[in-house]
Design a protein around this motif. Structure first.
Motif, PDB file in Angstrom:
ATOM      1  N   ALA A  44       0.788  -1.319   0.054  1.00 19.50           N
ATOM      2  CA  ALA A  44       0.044   0.086   0.172  1.00 19.50           C
ATOM      3  C   ALA A  44       0.804   1.165   0.046  1.00 19.50           C
ATOM      4  O   ALA A  44       0.427   2.360  -0.285  1.00 19.50           O
ATOM      5  CB  ALA A  44      -0.969  -0.172   1.372  1.00 19.50           C
ATOM      6  N   SER A  45       2.054   1.128   0.449  1.00 19.26           N
ATOM      7  CA  SER A  45       2.891   2.523   0.237  1.00 19.26           C
ATOM      8  C   SER A  45       3.749   2.656  -0.844  1.00 19.26           C
ATOM      9  O   SER A  45       4.519   3.339  -0.896  1.00 19.26           O
ATOM     10  CB  SER A  45       3.854   2.346   1.735  1.00 19.26           C
ATOM     11  N   GLU A  46       3.477   1.690  -1.927  1.00 13.36           N
ATOM     12  CA  GLU A  46       4.337   1.827  -3.135  1.00 13.36           C
ATOM     13  C   GLU A  46       3.510   2.157  -4.350  1.00 13.36           C
ATOM     14  O   GLU A  46       2.237   1.884  -4.164  1.00 13.36           O
ATOM     15  CB  GLU A  46       4.893   0.443  -3.463  1.00 13.36           C
ATOM     16  N   GLY A 135      -1.265   3.860  13.343  1.00 11.79           N
ATOM     17  CA  GLY A 135       0.138   4.615  13.425  1.00 11.79           C
ATOM     18  C   GLY A 135       1.162   4.251  12.295  1.00 11.79           C
ATOM     19  O   GLY A 135       1.568   3.047  12.187  1.00 11.79           O
ATOM     20  N   HIS A 136       2.287   5.258  12.208  1.00 16.49           N
ATOM     21  CA  HIS A 136       3.392   4.866  11.506  1.00 16.49           C
ATOM     22  C   HIS A 136       4.494   4.824  12.662  1.00 16.49           C
ATOM     23  O   HIS A 136       4.220   5.416  13.654  1.00 16.49           O
ATOM     24  CB  HIS A 136       3.696   5.991  10.516  1.00 16.49           C
ATOM     25  N   ILE A 137       5.653   4.123  12.172  1.00 11.92           N
ATOM     26  CA  ILE A 137       6.580   4.190  13.115  1.00 11.92           C
ATOM     27  C   ILE A 137       7.182   5.483  13.484  1.00 11.92           C
ATOM     28  O   ILE A 137       7.779   5.781  14.485  1.00 11.92           O
ATOM     29  CB  ILE A 137       7.858   3.455  12.439  1.00 11.92           C
ATOM     30  N   GLY A 194      -2.146   8.237   9.096  1.00 10.79           N
ATOM     31  CA  GLY A 194      -1.381   7.125   9.273  1.00 10.79           C
ATOM     32  C   GLY A 194      -1.048   5.827   8.200  1.00 10.79           C
ATOM     33  O   GLY A 194      -1.272   6.380   7.116  1.00 10.79           O
ATOM     34  N   SER A 195      -0.689   4.922   8.576  1.00 16.23           N
ATOM     35  CA  SER A 195      -0.369   3.739   7.736  1.00 16.23           C
ATOM     36  C   SER A 195      -1.194   2.759   7.331  1.00 16.23           C
ATOM     37  O   SER A 195      -1.213   2.218   6.169  1.00 16.23           O
ATOM     38  CB  SER A 195       0.954   3.129   8.355  1.00 16.23           C
ATOM     39  N   LEU A 196      -1.967   2.474   8.296  1.00 21.10           N
ATOM     40  CA  LEU A 196      -3.171   1.470   8.115  1.00 21.10           C
ATOM     41  C   LEU A 196      -4.280   2.368   8.126  1.00 21.10           C
ATOM     42  O   LEU A 196      -4.820   2.968   9.168  1.00 21.10           O
ATOM     43  CB  LEU A 196      -3.368   0.255   9.088  1.00 21.10           C
ATOM     44  N   ALA A 222       0.584  10.659   4.229  1.00 19.72           N
ATOM     45  CA  ALA A 222       1.750   9.838   3.401  1.00 19.72           C
ATOM     46  C   ALA A 222       0.685   8.907   2.562  1.00 19.72           C
ATOM     47  O   ALA A 222       1.001   8.869   1.290  1.00 19.72           O
ATOM     48  CB  ALA A 222       2.598   9.236   4.397  1.00 19.72           C
ATOM     49  N   HIS A 223      -0.183   8.225   3.129  1.00 21.19           N
ATOM     50  CA  HIS A 223      -0.874   7.035   2.362  1.00 21.19           C
ATOM     51  C   HIS A 223      -1.827   7.907   1.541  1.00 21.19           C
ATOM     52  O   HIS A 223      -2.225   7.294   0.291  1.00 21.19           O
ATOM     53  CB  HIS A 223      -1.503   6.229   3.186  1.00 21.19           C
ATOM     54  N   VAL A 224      -2.611   8.877   2.032  1.00 26.65           N
ATOM     55  CA  VAL A 224      -3.836   9.355   1.218  1.00 26.65           C
ATOM     56  C   VAL A 224      -3.664  10.544   0.499  1.00 26.65           C
ATOM     57  O   VAL A 224      -4.632  11.174  -0.144  1.00 26.65           O
ATOM     58  CB  VAL A 224      -5.010   9.107   1.996  1.00 26.65           C
ATOM     59  N   HIS A 249       4.915   9.395  -2.797  1.00 24.78           N
ATOM     60  CA  HIS A 249       4.995   8.314  -3.566  1.00 24.78           C
ATOM     61  C   HIS A 249       4.213   6.836  -3.306  1.00 24.78           C
ATOM     62  O   HIS A 249       4.443   5.854  -3.882  1.00 24.78           O
ATOM     63  CB  HIS A 249       6.726   7.598  -3.799  1.00 24.78           C
ATOM     64  N   LYS A 250       3.016   7.228  -2.687  1.00 24.52           N
ATOM     65  CA  LYS A 250       2.038   6.363  -2.397  1.00 24.52           C
ATOM     66  C   LYS A 250       0.967   6.190  -3.202  1.00 24.52           C
ATOM     67  O   LYS A 250       0.852   5.543  -4.218  1.00 24.52           O
ATOM     68  CB  LYS A 250       1.997   6.062  -0.742  1.00 24.52           C
ATOM     69  N   THR A 251       0.020   7.290  -2.871  1.00 23.98           N
ATOM     70  CA  THR A 251      -1.075   7.355  -3.962  1.00 23.98           C
ATOM     71  C   THR A 251      -0.816   8.558  -4.927  1.00 23.98           C
ATOM     72  O   THR A 251      -1.389   8.726  -5.961  1.00 23.98           O
ATOM     73  CB  THR A 251      -2.336   7.642  -3.105  1.00 23.98           C
ATOM     74  N   ILE A 384      -2.999  -9.028   7.038  1.00 28.51           N
ATOM     75  CA  ILE A 384      -2.300  -8.432   5.661  1.00 28.51           C
ATOM     76  C   ILE A 384      -2.833  -7.164   5.324  1.00 28.51           C
ATOM     77  O   ILE A 384      -3.816  -7.053   5.572  1.00 28.51           O
ATOM     78  CB  ILE A 384      -1.950  -9.187   4.645  1.00 28.51           C
ATOM     79  N   ARG A 385      -1.788  -6.240   4.904  1.00 28.05           N
ATOM     80  CA  ARG A 385      -2.516  -5.086   4.143  1.00 28.05           C
ATOM     81  C   ARG A 385      -2.331  -4.837   2.876  1.00 28.05           C
ATOM     82  O   ARG A 385      -1.082  -5.377   2.343  1.00 28.05           O
ATOM     83  CB  ARG A 385      -1.692  -3.962   4.978  1.00 28.05           C
ATOM     84  N   MET A 386      -3.343  -4.558   2.014  1.00 22.87           N
ATOM     85  CA  MET A 386      -2.848  -4.410   0.622  1.00 22.87           C
ATOM     86  C   MET A 386      -3.284  -3.149  -0.083  1.00 22.87           C
ATOM     87  O   MET A 386      -4.270  -2.453   0.627  1.00 22.87           O
ATOM     88  CB  MET A 386      -3.750  -5.604  -0.123  1.00 22.87           C
TER      89      MET A 386
END
Ligand code: DSN
Length: 452
Positions: A44-46, A135-137, A194-196, A222-224, A249-251, A384-386
């Motif tokens: 999901a982050s790529e 949350g993200h690291i 966040g990440s999820l 970052a993700h959205v 670089h994610k979405t 898992i996350r996609m």
């Protein structure tokens, strides 16, 4: 001729160790491109970049320094760099409707660190989502080696999370913040995003409450980010976020990099944090590539975001129909590019990730709500996350999402031979080799370009 031979190795014709390593490196790079051209990339982050973004990455900008701000650099030779960086900032501000943009952070983590540095001091409290709650690291606690705790010395408290709704619980969060205030630990920063990240966070619902406690609100997009630009997710800066951080670089259309957005009032603090605080070189070729990607997003972002969200929802529905426990069912599974699946009944998330990889289906294991209480860890989580950003950029739509779901079912539920599934994956990918939603798509997305 003689010189060429001795560069290759000794006169005996043997390859020198250096030459051997050199060859192996390029061999692995080629193999990697081939692997991804024959896989289903669902991290999901790529995402995949256009040939135009690749071209900018290869420019001489990557060999230069341009410390400081356009027009106020501390090196000579920056005239064209300034020109591109001014364009890059203009495009970023336009895309996100922000008064101020700093395009220099080299990653999303650095962008978040810029916010911590600009608006808090070590020892302050920040409230953020926990990792299983999305949350993200870089939002994490010191004891988990999270950036906020470990690098900036922030003391992290978590939001209350509603696992059924898969979002932050507003009333419980307000209670927590009131409790922290009573204990003399009012947060300095509230980190949202966040990440999820399946559904929008309650920015509007919490903004006036946070502001009444003088808490700086940052939204990690970052993700959205690409969905925000395309008008398909929430609009945090209009809903009350003070600043927004993101990776590009994610979405969004790449390259890997970071960005901070805010109002004019936040500009000086952020600029000082980014330089000299957090960067010397800001990887100027990446900055140029961001400018190209922002232009692509301005032109094609709305169509792309609509297709991403539609594909994610379709993939989630098809996975559910195949018998998977897809999270967020009560809300239609997802409103973003992501899908989260509780796979515990089949195997732990790490094993599922590995089995899918054998069939060229690339996903990542994911801690999901309830995992920590159940004693699970990041190596063997329940989920898992996609994400569908990359498959969508390659031109896939609803019909292909159904095929993808069935291939995942073949591996995880029906336990079919991975080699047979892999060949079905390769044949599905055959017609999807170019990045779409860009100005120039002459070359294949994963083509290995040899310059030597
Ligand atoms: N850790 C990455 C993810 O969300 O996959 C992003 O930095």
């Amino acid at each position: 001729m003689k010189a060429a031979r001795s560069a290759k190795g000794s006169r005996t014709g043997k390859t020198s160790p250096a030459r051997g390593a050199y060859g192996r490196i390029f061999g692995a790079l080629r193999d990697h491109n081939k692997l991804f051209s024959e896989s289903l990339p669902l991290i999901a982050s790529e995402n995949i970049i256009s040939p135009a973004v690749r071209e900018a990455l290869l420019s001489d900008f990557g060999n230069r320094y341009a410390e400081g701000w356009p027009g106020e650099r501390v090196y000579a030779g920056c005239a064209h760099i300034d020109e591109v960086e001014i364009e890059c900032m203009r495009l970023a501000k336009k895309l996100f409707r922000a008064e101020f943009a700093d395009v220099r952070p080299i990653s999303g983590v650095v962008a978040n660190l810029a916010i911590y540095s600009a608006f808090s001091s070590p020892g302050d409290v920040m409230i953020a989502p926990s990792i299983p709650a999305g949350g993200h690291i870089s939002h994490g606690k010191r004891e988990h080696s999270g950036t906020a705790g470990l690098v900036h010395g922030l003391d992290i408290e978590f939001y209350a999370f509603d696992a059924k709704e898969m979002t932050i619980d507003v009333d419980e969060t307000k209670k927590r913040v009131r409790g922290l205030k009573k204990a003399g630990r009012t947060p300095k920063i509230a980190m949202l995003g966040g990440s999820l990240f399946l559904f929008p966070h309650p920015v509007a619902e919490l903004a006036s409450f946070f502001k009444s406690h003088k808490i700086h609100i940052n939204y990690d997009a970052a993700h959205v980010a690409g969905l925000i630009v395309g008008g398909r997710f929430q609009d945090p800066l209009r809903e009350g976020a003070d600043t927004m951080t993101l990776s590009t670089h994610k979405t969004l259309f790449g390259p890997q990099g970071g960005l901070v957005l805010g109002s004019k009032g936040h500009a000086e603090a952020i600029k000082r944090a980014v330089f000299p605080g957090l960067t010397s070189s800001h990887h100027i070729h990446h900055m140029a590539a961001k400018a190209v990607a922002f232009a692509e997003a301005l032109e094609f972002g709305r169509k792309y975001a609509a297709q991403v969200v539609s594909n994610a929802r379709r993939l989630a529905q098809e996975l559910s129909a195949c018998g998977f426990h897809v999270l967020g069912e009560g809300r239609g599974f997802t409103e973003s590019h992501q899908i989260a699946v509780d796979v515990w009944e089949h195997a732990d998330g790490g094993k599922v990730e590995a089995s899918l990889e054998e069939a060229n289906i690339i996903v990542n294991r994911q801690l999901i709500p309830g995992d920590i209480k159940a004693g699970r860890n990041y190596f063997h989580p329940g989920g898992i996350r996609m994400g569908v950003s990359e498959l969508t950029r390659l031109g896939m739509g609803g019909a292909e999402m159904r095929e993808v779901a069935e291939l995942i079912r073949d591996v995880i539920i029906d336990k079919k031979d991975a080699r047979r599934v892999k060949s079905a994956v390769k044949s599905l990918r055959r017609d999807y080799q170019k990045a779409r939603y860009c100005f120039d798509g002459r070359r294949d997305a994963y083509e290995y370009i040899k310059l030597r």
